[in-house]
Write a protein that holds these residues in place. Structure first.
Motif, PDB file in Angstrom:
ATOM      1  N   LEU A   8       2.960   4.224  -8.873  1.00  0.00           N
ATOM      2  CA  LEU A   8       2.043   4.690  -9.915  1.00  0.00           C
ATOM      3  C   LEU A   8       2.291   3.981 -11.242  1.00  0.00           C
ATOM      4  O   LEU A   8       1.350   3.568 -11.927  1.00  0.00           O
ATOM      5  CB  LEU A   8       2.182   6.204 -10.099  1.00  0.00           C
ATOM      6  N   ALA A   9       3.565   3.823 -11.601  1.00  0.00           N
ATOM      7  CA  ALA A   9       3.900   3.130 -12.845  1.00  0.00           C
ATOM      8  C   ALA A   9       3.467   1.667 -12.783  1.00  0.00           C
ATOM      9  O   ALA A   9       2.922   1.123 -13.762  1.00  0.00           O
ATOM     10  CB  ALA A   9       5.404   3.226 -13.109  1.00  0.00           C
ATOM     11  N   ALA A  38      -9.716  -1.490  -6.367  1.00  0.00           N
ATOM     12  CA  ALA A  38     -10.058  -1.543  -4.941  1.00  0.00           C
ATOM     13  C   ALA A  38      -8.821  -1.345  -4.073  1.00  0.00           C
ATOM     14  O   ALA A  38      -8.877  -0.650  -3.045  1.00  0.00           O
ATOM     15  CB  ALA A  38     -10.733  -2.873  -4.612  1.00  0.00           C
ATOM     16  N   ASN A  39      -7.707  -1.921  -4.486  1.00  0.00           N
ATOM     17  CA  ASN A  39      -6.464  -1.760  -3.739  1.00  0.00           C
ATOM     18  C   ASN A  39      -5.999  -0.306  -3.777  1.00  0.00           C
ATOM     19  O   ASN A  39      -5.535   0.233  -2.768  1.00  0.00           O
ATOM     20  CB  ASN A  39      -5.385  -2.681  -4.303  1.00  0.00           C
ATOM     21  N   MET A  40      -6.133   0.347  -4.924  1.00  0.00           N
ATOM     22  CA  MET A  40      -5.754   1.751  -5.022  1.00  0.00           C
ATOM     23  C   MET A  40      -6.652   2.620  -4.146  1.00  0.00           C
ATOM     24  O   MET A  40      -6.182   3.560  -3.494  1.00  0.00           O
ATOM     25  CB  MET A  40      -5.817   2.205  -6.487  1.00  0.00           C
ATOM     26  N   LEU A  41      -7.936   2.298  -4.109  1.00  0.00           N
ATOM     27  CA  LEU A  41      -8.882   3.062  -3.297  1.00  0.00           C
ATOM     28  C   LEU A  41      -8.589   2.894  -1.804  1.00  0.00           C
ATOM     29  O   LEU A  41      -8.537   3.881  -1.059  1.00  0.00           O
ATOM     30  CB  LEU A  41     -10.307   2.631  -3.614  1.00  0.00           C
ATOM     31  N   GLN A  42      -8.367   1.663  -1.357  1.00  0.00           N
ATOM     32  CA  GLN A  42      -8.074   1.466   0.062  1.00  0.00           C
ATOM     33  C   GLN A  42      -6.741   2.100   0.437  1.00  0.00           C
ATOM     34  O   GLN A  42      -6.575   2.619   1.527  1.00  0.00           O
ATOM     35  CB  GLN A  42      -8.127  -0.010   0.456  1.00  0.00           C
ATOM     36  N   ALA A  44      -5.550   4.844  -0.785  1.00  0.00           N
ATOM     37  CA  ALA A  44      -5.776   6.286  -0.657  1.00  0.00           C
ATOM     38  C   ALA A  44      -6.323   6.643   0.722  1.00  0.00           C
ATOM     39  O   ALA A  44      -5.999   7.699   1.266  1.00  0.00           O
ATOM     40  CB  ALA A  44      -6.742   6.755  -1.738  1.00  0.00           C
ATOM     41  N   PHE A  45      -7.133   5.763   1.308  1.00  0.00           N
ATOM     42  CA  PHE A  45      -7.737   6.051   2.606  1.00  0.00           C
ATOM     43  C   PHE A  45      -6.885   5.598   3.784  1.00  0.00           C
ATOM     44  O   PHE A  45      -6.882   6.236   4.826  1.00  0.00           O
ATOM     45  CB  PHE A  45      -9.126   5.410   2.706  1.00  0.00           C
ATOM     46  N   THR A  46      -6.174   4.481   3.624  1.00  0.00           N
ATOM     47  CA  THR A  46      -5.422   3.939   4.756  1.00  0.00           C
ATOM     48  C   THR A  46      -3.945   4.279   4.730  1.00  0.00           C
ATOM     49  O   THR A  46      -3.284   4.210   5.762  1.00  0.00           O
ATOM     50  CB  THR A  46      -5.546   2.406   4.800  1.00  0.00           C
ATOM     51  N   GLY A  47      -3.414   4.600   3.557  1.00  0.00           N
ATOM     52  CA  GLY A  47      -1.985   4.870   3.438  1.00  0.00           C
ATOM     53  C   GLY A  47      -1.150   3.606   3.352  1.00  0.00           C
ATOM     54  O   GLY A  47       0.073   3.667   3.293  1.00  0.00           O
ATOM     55  N   LEU A  48      -1.794   2.452   3.356  1.00  0.00           N
ATOM     56  CA  LEU A  48      -1.092   1.178   3.278  1.00  0.00           C
ATOM     57  C   LEU A  48      -1.122   0.674   1.838  1.00  0.00           C
ATOM     58  O   LEU A  48      -2.191   0.417   1.290  1.00  0.00           O
ATOM     59  CB  LEU A  48      -1.744   0.141   4.190  1.00  0.00           C
ATOM     60  N   CYS A  49       0.052   0.545   1.240  1.00  0.00           N
ATOM     61  CA  CYS A  49       0.149   0.052  -0.131  1.00  0.00           C
ATOM     62  C   CYS A  49       1.128  -1.121  -0.151  1.00  0.00           C
ATOM     63  O   CYS A  49       2.327  -0.939   0.090  1.00  0.00           O
ATOM     64  CB  CYS A  49       0.630   1.156  -1.063  1.00  0.00           C
ATOM     65  N   PRO A  50       0.636  -2.332  -0.405  1.00  0.00           N
ATOM     66  CA  PRO A  50       1.516  -3.496  -0.405  1.00  0.00           C
ATOM     67  C   PRO A  50       2.667  -3.375  -1.409  1.00  0.00           C
ATOM     68  O   PRO A  50       3.787  -3.797  -1.117  1.00  0.00           O
ATOM     69  CB  PRO A  50       0.588  -4.652  -0.786  1.00  0.00           C
ATOM     70  N   ALA A  51       2.418  -2.781  -2.560  1.00  0.00           N
ATOM     71  CA  ALA A  51       3.488  -2.625  -3.555  1.00  0.00           C
ATOM     72  C   ALA A  51       4.580  -1.700  -3.024  1.00  0.00           C
ATOM     73  O   ALA A  51       5.772  -1.963  -3.230  1.00  0.00           O
ATOM     74  CB  ALA A  51       2.923  -2.085  -4.856  1.00  0.00           C
ATOM     75  N   ALA A  52       4.212  -0.636  -2.336  1.00  0.00           N
ATOM     76  CA  ALA A  52       5.203   0.293  -1.780  1.00  0.00           C
ATOM     77  C   ALA A  52       6.065  -0.403  -0.733  1.00  0.00           C
ATOM     78  O   ALA A  52       7.276  -0.174  -0.666  1.00  0.00           O
ATOM     79  CB  ALA A  52       4.513   1.510  -1.185  1.00  0.00           C
ATOM     80  N   VAL A  53       5.449  -1.253   0.065  1.00  0.00           N
ATOM     81  CA  VAL A  53       6.210  -2.005   1.072  1.00  0.00           C
ATOM     82  C   VAL A  53       7.249  -2.899   0.394  1.00  0.00           C
ATOM     83  O   VAL A  53       8.411  -2.937   0.800  1.00  0.00           O
ATOM     84  CB  VAL A  53       5.249  -2.839   1.958  1.00  0.00           C
ATOM     85  N   VAL A  54       6.832  -3.582  -0.648  1.00  0.00           N
ATOM     86  CA  VAL A  54       7.751  -4.472  -1.376  1.00  0.00           C
ATOM     87  C   VAL A  54       8.873  -3.668  -2.030  1.00  0.00           C
ATOM     88  O   VAL A  54      10.053  -4.034  -1.945  1.00  0.00           O
ATOM     89  CB  VAL A  54       6.988  -5.302  -2.437  1.00  0.00           C
ATOM     90  N   PHE A  55       8.527  -2.546  -2.655  1.00  0.00           N
ATOM     91  CA  PHE A  55       9.549  -1.734  -3.316  1.00  0.00           C
ATOM     92  C   PHE A  55      10.554  -1.171  -2.319  1.00  0.00           C
ATOM     93  O   PHE A  55      11.749  -1.117  -2.594  1.00  0.00           O
ATOM     94  CB  PHE A  55       8.905  -0.600  -4.113  1.00  0.00           C
ATOM     95  N   ARG A  56      10.088  -0.772  -1.134  1.00  0.00           N
ATOM     96  CA  ARG A  56      11.014  -0.278  -0.104  1.00  0.00           C
ATOM     97  C   ARG A  56      11.955  -1.385   0.354  1.00  0.00           C
ATOM     98  O   ARG A  56      13.143  -1.149   0.573  1.00  0.00           O
ATOM     99  CB  ARG A  56      10.241   0.284   1.083  1.00  0.00           C
ATOM    100  N   LYS A  57      11.437  -2.601   0.505  1.00  0.00           N
ATOM    101  CA  LYS A  57      12.284  -3.722   0.915  1.00  0.00           C
ATOM    102  C   LYS A  57      13.302  -4.072  -0.168  1.00  0.00           C
ATOM    103  O   LYS A  57      14.361  -4.619   0.133  1.00  0.00           O
ATOM    104  CB  LYS A  57      11.440  -4.941   1.256  1.00  0.00           C
TER     105      LYS A  57
END
Length: 66
Positions: A8-9, A38-42, A44-57
């Motif tokens: 979110l930040a 558009a990335n935030m909207l997708q 919300a529907f798919t649960g896939l967030c590229p930033a979250a993947v990077v932050f987890r790694k």
């Protein structure tokens, strides 16, 4: 800070940066703002967030599961 809060930040920071670039550099940077939305909207529907993947790694802790 958890992944959810960091995403979110990061999204908020990117929106502010893109608006500043649109105002002070070129109006074409408005497309960057559109891409972020558009990335935030997708996400919300798919649960896939590229930033979250990077932050987890990078080792950021996930939030508590409710």
């Amino acid at each position: 800070m958890t992944v959810d809060r960091l995403v979110l930040a990061f999204a908020g920071l990117m929106v502010l940066v893109s608006v500043a670039l649109t105002v002070w550099v070129s109006p074409y940077f408005a497309w960057f703002t559109v891409f972020i939305g558009a990335n935030m909207l997708q996400s919300a529907f798919t649960g896939l967030c590229p930033a979250a993947v990077v932050f987890r790694k990078l080792g950021i802790k996930p939030g508590p599961a409710f």
